[in-house]
Design an enzyme around this catalytic site. Structure first.
Site, PDB file in Angstrom:
ATOM      1  N   ARG A  25      21.392  20.682 -22.964  1.00  0.00           N
ATOM      2  CA  ARG A  25      19.926  19.963 -23.259  1.00  0.00           C
ATOM      3  C   ARG A  25      18.859  20.701 -23.205  1.00  0.00           C
ATOM      4  O   ARG A  25      17.806  20.306 -23.239  1.00  0.00           O
ATOM      5  CB  ARG A  25      19.964  18.686 -22.475  1.00  0.00           C
ATOM      6  CG  ARG A  25      20.825  17.469 -23.577  1.00  0.00           C
ATOM      7  CD  ARG A  25      20.419  15.841 -22.984  1.00  0.00           C
ATOM      8  NE  ARG A  25      20.698  16.161 -21.447  1.00  0.00           N
ATOM      9  CZ  ARG A  25      20.332  15.258 -20.604  1.00  0.00           C
ATOM     10  NH1 ARG A  25      19.474  14.121 -21.149  1.00  0.00           N
ATOM     11  NH2 ARG A  25      20.292  15.381 -19.406  1.00  0.00           N
ATOM     12  N   LYS A  28      36.602   9.573 -22.050  1.00  0.00           N
ATOM     13  CA  LYS A  28      36.357   8.292 -21.543  1.00  0.00           C
ATOM     14  C   LYS A  28      35.382   8.578 -20.272  1.00  0.00           C
ATOM     15  O   LYS A  28      35.045   9.634 -19.624  1.00  0.00           O
ATOM     16  CB  LYS A  28      37.592   7.833 -20.736  1.00  0.00           C
ATOM     17  CG  LYS A  28      38.229   8.685 -19.618  1.00  0.00           C
ATOM     18  CD  LYS A  28      39.290   8.115 -19.072  1.00  0.00           C
ATOM     19  CE  LYS A  28      38.897   7.305 -17.821  1.00  0.00           C
ATOM     20  NZ  LYS A  28      38.249   8.065 -16.666  1.00  0.00           N
ATOM     21  N   HIS A  66      43.576  11.601 -20.807  1.00  0.00           N
ATOM     22  CA  HIS A  66      44.246  12.989 -20.401  1.00  0.00           C
ATOM     23  C   HIS A  66      45.402  12.549 -19.851  1.00  0.00           C
ATOM     24  O   HIS A  66      46.271  13.478 -19.977  1.00  0.00           O
ATOM     25  CB  HIS A  66      43.394  13.817 -19.322  1.00  0.00           C
ATOM     26  CG  HIS A  66      43.215  13.562 -18.116  1.00  0.00           C
ATOM     27  ND1 HIS A  66      42.557  12.442 -17.420  1.00  0.00           N
ATOM     28  CD2 HIS A  66      43.920  13.854 -17.335  1.00  0.00           C
ATOM     29  CE1 HIS A  66      42.573  12.498 -16.209  1.00  0.00           C
ATOM     30  NE2 HIS A  66      43.652  13.327 -15.837  1.00  0.00           N
ATOM     31  N   LYS A 116      49.513  14.831 -20.276  1.00  0.00           N
ATOM     32  CA  LYS A 116      50.273  15.454 -19.159  1.00  0.00           C
ATOM     33  C   LYS A 116      51.922  15.533 -19.572  1.00  0.00           C
ATOM     34  O   LYS A 116      52.556  14.679 -20.267  1.00  0.00           O
ATOM     35  CB  LYS A 116      50.450  14.358 -17.876  1.00  0.00           C
ATOM     36  CG  LYS A 116      49.231  14.409 -17.268  1.00  0.00           C
ATOM     37  CD  LYS A 116      48.974  13.408 -15.834  1.00  0.00           C
ATOM     38  CE  LYS A 116      47.733  13.168 -15.370  1.00  0.00           C
ATOM     39  NZ  LYS A 116      47.391  14.415 -14.404  1.00  0.00           N
ATOM     40  N   GLU A 162      45.316   8.455  -5.318  1.00  0.00           N
ATOM     41  CA  GLU A 162      44.684   9.642  -5.125  1.00  0.00           C
ATOM     42  C   GLU A 162      44.260   9.534  -3.610  1.00  0.00           C
ATOM     43  O   GLU A 162      43.918   8.737  -3.237  1.00  0.00           O
ATOM     44  CB  GLU A 162      43.455   9.662  -5.962  1.00  0.00           C
ATOM     45  CG  GLU A 162      43.631   9.417  -7.429  1.00  0.00           C
ATOM     46  CD  GLU A 162      42.430   9.497  -8.129  1.00  0.00           C
ATOM     47  OE1 GLU A 162      42.053  10.787  -8.467  1.00  0.00           O
ATOM     48  OE2 GLU A 162      42.139   8.748  -8.588  1.00  0.00           O
ATOM     49  N   ASP A 182      37.903   2.873 -14.173  1.00  0.00           N
ATOM     50  CA  ASP A 182      38.055   4.130 -14.154  1.00  0.00           C
ATOM     51  C   ASP A 182      39.338   4.659 -14.307  1.00  0.00           C
ATOM     52  O   ASP A 182      39.806   5.517 -14.973  1.00  0.00           O
ATOM     53  CB  ASP A 182      37.322   4.825 -12.838  1.00  0.00           C
ATOM     54  CG  ASP A 182      37.587   6.300 -12.934  1.00  0.00           C
ATOM     55  OD1 ASP A 182      37.151   6.718 -13.835  1.00  0.00           O
ATOM     56  OD2 ASP A 182      37.944   6.849 -11.736  1.00  0.00           O
ATOM     57  N   HIS A 198      44.239   4.796 -17.999  1.00  0.00           N
ATOM     58  CA  HIS A 198      45.407   5.664 -17.711  1.00  0.00           C
ATOM     59  C   HIS A 198      46.723   4.926 -17.330  1.00  0.00           C
ATOM     60  O   HIS A 198      47.777   5.030 -17.938  1.00  0.00           O
ATOM     61  CB  HIS A 198      45.167   6.677 -16.412  1.00  0.00           C
ATOM     62  CG  HIS A 198      44.036   7.373 -16.534  1.00  0.00           C
ATOM     63  ND1 HIS A 198      43.706   8.208 -17.583  1.00  0.00           N
ATOM     64  CD2 HIS A 198      43.059   7.951 -15.636  1.00  0.00           C
ATOM     65  CE1 HIS A 198      42.425   8.845 -17.596  1.00  0.00           C
ATOM     66  NE2 HIS A 198      42.104   8.741 -16.394  1.00  0.00           N
ATOM     67  N   LYS A 200      41.630   5.073  -4.549  1.00  0.00           N
ATOM     68  CA  LYS A 200      41.225   6.487  -4.060  1.00  0.00           C
ATOM     69  C   LYS A 200      41.345   6.425  -2.473  1.00  0.00           C
ATOM     70  O   LYS A 200      41.455   5.605  -1.859  1.00  0.00           O
ATOM     71  CB  LYS A 200      39.781   6.452  -4.131  1.00  0.00           C
ATOM     72  CG  LYS A 200      39.562   6.731  -5.916  1.00  0.00           C
ATOM     73  CD  LYS A 200      38.384   8.038  -6.338  1.00  0.00           C
ATOM     74  CE  LYS A 200      38.314   7.886  -7.554  1.00  0.00           C
ATOM     75  NZ  LYS A 200      38.794   8.944  -8.479  1.00  0.00           N
TER      76      LYS A 200
HETATM   77  C1  BG6 Z   1      40.180  10.474 -14.319  1.00  0.00           C
HETATM   78  C2  BG6 Z   1      39.145   9.401 -13.374  1.00  0.00           C
HETATM   79  O1  BG6 Z   1      39.849   9.801 -15.511  1.00  0.00           O
HETATM   80  O2  BG6 Z   1      41.170  10.566 -13.604  1.00  0.00           O
HETATM   81  C3  BG6 Z   1      38.997  10.135 -12.138  1.00  0.00           C
HETATM   82  O3  BG6 Z   1      37.702   9.291 -13.871  1.00  0.00           O
HETATM   83  C4  BG6 Z   1      40.478  10.494 -11.430  1.00  0.00           C
HETATM   84  O4  BG6 Z   1      38.532   9.240 -11.024  1.00  0.00           O
HETATM   85  C5  BG6 Z   1      41.148  11.246 -12.508  1.00  0.00           C
HETATM   86  O5  BG6 Z   1      40.333  11.291 -10.088  1.00  0.00           O
HETATM   87  C6  BG6 Z   1      42.569  11.372 -12.144  1.00  0.00           C
HETATM   88  O6  BG6 Z   1      43.140  12.414 -12.778  1.00  0.00           O
HETATM   89  P1  BG6 Z   1      44.539  13.238 -12.492  1.00  0.00           P
HETATM   90  O7  BG6 Z   1      44.795  13.971 -13.586  1.00  0.00           O
HETATM   91  O8  BG6 Z   1      43.936  13.981 -11.434  1.00  0.00           O
HETATM   92  O9  BG6 Z   1      45.498  12.202 -11.899  1.00  0.00           O
END
Ligand code: BG6
Length: 492
Positions: free
Chosen positions: A52, A149, A179, A183, A217, A236, A241, A340
């Site tokens: 930007r 996302k 994402h 995987k 996590e 999130d 996911h 988390k």
């Molecule tokens: C993201 C979240 O989409 O996925 C994060 O915003 C999270 O908070 C992450 O840590 C986890 O991805 P992965 O591939 O490390 O399991």
């Protein structure tokens, strides 16, 4: 060792908004580097990072080089030099309707048909960027747009973003990234289910007792505190996911592996999820937030310390019990949990089969149920727990034993990162691993039944210590325990 891939792609143009951002440096550029190194893309493809503010090309290339060296193991200097040569940086300020000469020239020199706009920016910028590109005439018949996302914070805001983008791109041009779908181990769910005949006949409410999906996590919110605090674990992780994992586990077999056939089936699962009411929100959901904790190496900060605020009601942990109200899954409890700062990083899907209906053995010791465990990360493995006879005399003595398939024992190649596969699919024009608008809508609708009832019933966060397994134990209403946290070599 990495295998060279023969399926080289046609040359393309990629424009990355948020081109100097964390996601671009951590995921997008390293993914492209790997695809170049493995020969799937050629150095003729053109990449424009968009900032930007007025950028400095040399400073940017330095930064890019430093990031690539830190995210790519065993980087090849020749490939690195080629990659750096593919990338330019320009400035676009959509609010001020301004761009610099680099951007003018970059588009003037366009040579390839496939043009991908990657919007690695907050979702509120998607509409304005799409409009800007439209007005400038940069969107061609072969253009695609990738949306990161989270798409909004609720159904209404997500619909607004989708409406705005739809004014400039049609649905076939829109790639909404989750994402997790990129995987390797998640894609293997399709192969596990639909390339093996033995599972299908028992993949239903008659044979399965419960399903558990965990994405734990060990990290906290890191430097993303301000962002995370507006979302929380439900938005999130679960809205996207975990629900996508559930869809792959629960959907009906599509007739062919075609983007819409697959997404039609996933949509049916999302639409059949039972919404929460004022009773089930209390009995079947837990939300939590981490407080300070200890590890053997020292102490871990609390969530509030991580986000540098005195108070916040945002959840960093969520556990849900749900049901898919359809013929195949009627009555099977499904447990979803994500948090988390948990004791260990791991993602796992557990299918607990029912117990045998009758024990014929004289010992009458518990016959444990069969259990299929699909470990997605950090290591990739599949385990099938079965009962076996303990060899030797002493009658029919038995114990559980797991058949194990550890991917690293059998596949030596580096597993491509999710973004590598997903970016290549965008270039190919394959939308199978991307969320269609109606899927996003259905998942938000269900998630809103949780958000609304958490609010109306004033459901508090249960505090848990950072580095622990989360708040309390994992019984929800009906004596089904979460499978214990993973241990390697369960048979030993
Ligand atoms: C993201 C979240 O989409 O996925 C994060 O915003 C999270 O908070 C992450 O840590 C986890 O991805 P992965 O591939 O490390 O399991």
């Amino acid at each position: 060792m990495t295998a060279k891939i023969n399926q080289s792609l046609e040359d393309f143009e990629l424009i990355v908004f948020g081109g100097e951002g964390d996601l671009a440096f951590r995921k997008i550029y390293p993914a492209l580097y790997h695809r170049l190194a493995e020969g799937q893309i050629s150095e003729r493809s053109r990449i424009l990072a968009v900032s930007r503010k007025e950028p400095d090309l040399f400073e940017f290339r330095d930064q890019l080089e430093t990031h690539l060296k830190s995210f790519v193991v065993d980087i090849d200097v020749t490939v690195l030099a080629s990659f750096l040569g593919m990338v330019s940086i320009g400035m676009i300020d959509t609010a001020a309707k301004k761009q610099n000469a680099v951007v003018d020239q970059w588009f003037n020199k366009s040579v390839f048909d496939v043009r991908v706009f990657y919007l690695a920016t907050p979702a509120t910028a998607f509409g304005p960027i799409a409009k800007y590109l439209d007005v400038k005439g940069y969107i061609t018949e072969y253009s695609r747009v990738v949306l990161e996302k989270p798409l909004g914070t609720d159904l209404e805001s997500s619909e607004k973003v989708n409406d705005e983008v739809a004014e400039s791109f049609n649905e076939e041009q829109i790639y909404r990234i989750d994402h997790y779908l990129g995987k390797e181990t998640v894609q293997n769910l399709m192969v596990l289910r639909f390339a093996n005949n033995i599972f299908e006949s028992s993949w239903n409410a008659q044979e399965i007792d419960n399903i558990q999906i965990t994405v734990a996590e060990s990290l906290g919110v890191g430097t993303r505190g301000a962002f995370y605090d507006r979302y929380g674990a439900l938005r999130d992780m679960v809205q996207n996911h975990l629900l996508q994992l559930l869809c792959l586990i629960a959907m009906e077999p599509p007739a062919v592996l075609d983007a819409d056939e697959v997404r039609d089936e996933k949509l049916k699962v999302l639409r059949a999820l039972r919404p929460y009411d004022s009773e089930s929100i209390k009995s079947d959901t837990i939300r939590g937030q981490y407080t300070r904790g200890k590890t053997k190496d020292g102490s871990l900060p609390s969530y509030l310390e991580d986000i540098e605020r005195f108070d916040s009601d945002t959840e960093t942990f969520v556990a849900l019990k749900t049901c898919i109200d359809n013929w195949r899954w009627g009555g099977v409890p499904i447990y979803l949990r994500s948090g988390k700062r948990m004791a260990q990083r791991y993602s796992e899907i557990v299918i607990n089969f029912k117990h045998v209906p009758h024990n014929i053995f004289p010992e009458k010791k518990l016959i444990e149920n069969n259990r299929l465990t699909i470990r997605l990360q950090p290591e990739e493995r599949i385990e099938l727990k079965q009962m076996v006879k303990i060899p030797g005399p002493g009658g029919y003595r038995y114990k559980p034993f797991a058949l194990e398939l550890d991917f690293s024992d059998h596949f030596e190649d580096r597993f491509p990162e999710a973004y590598e596969r997903l970016l290549m699919d965008v270039v190919r024009g394959n939308q199978t691993l991307f969320m269609r608008r109606d899927e996003v809508k259905a998942s938000w609708k269900w998630v809103e039944s949780i958000l609304d009832h958490w609010e109306s019933e004033d459901i508090p966060n249960v505090l848990y210590e950072a580095g622990s397994w989360g708040p309390g134990d994992w019984i929800m209403n009906d004596d089904v325990f979460w499978v214990e946290p993973p241990i390697r070599n369960r048979n030993k």
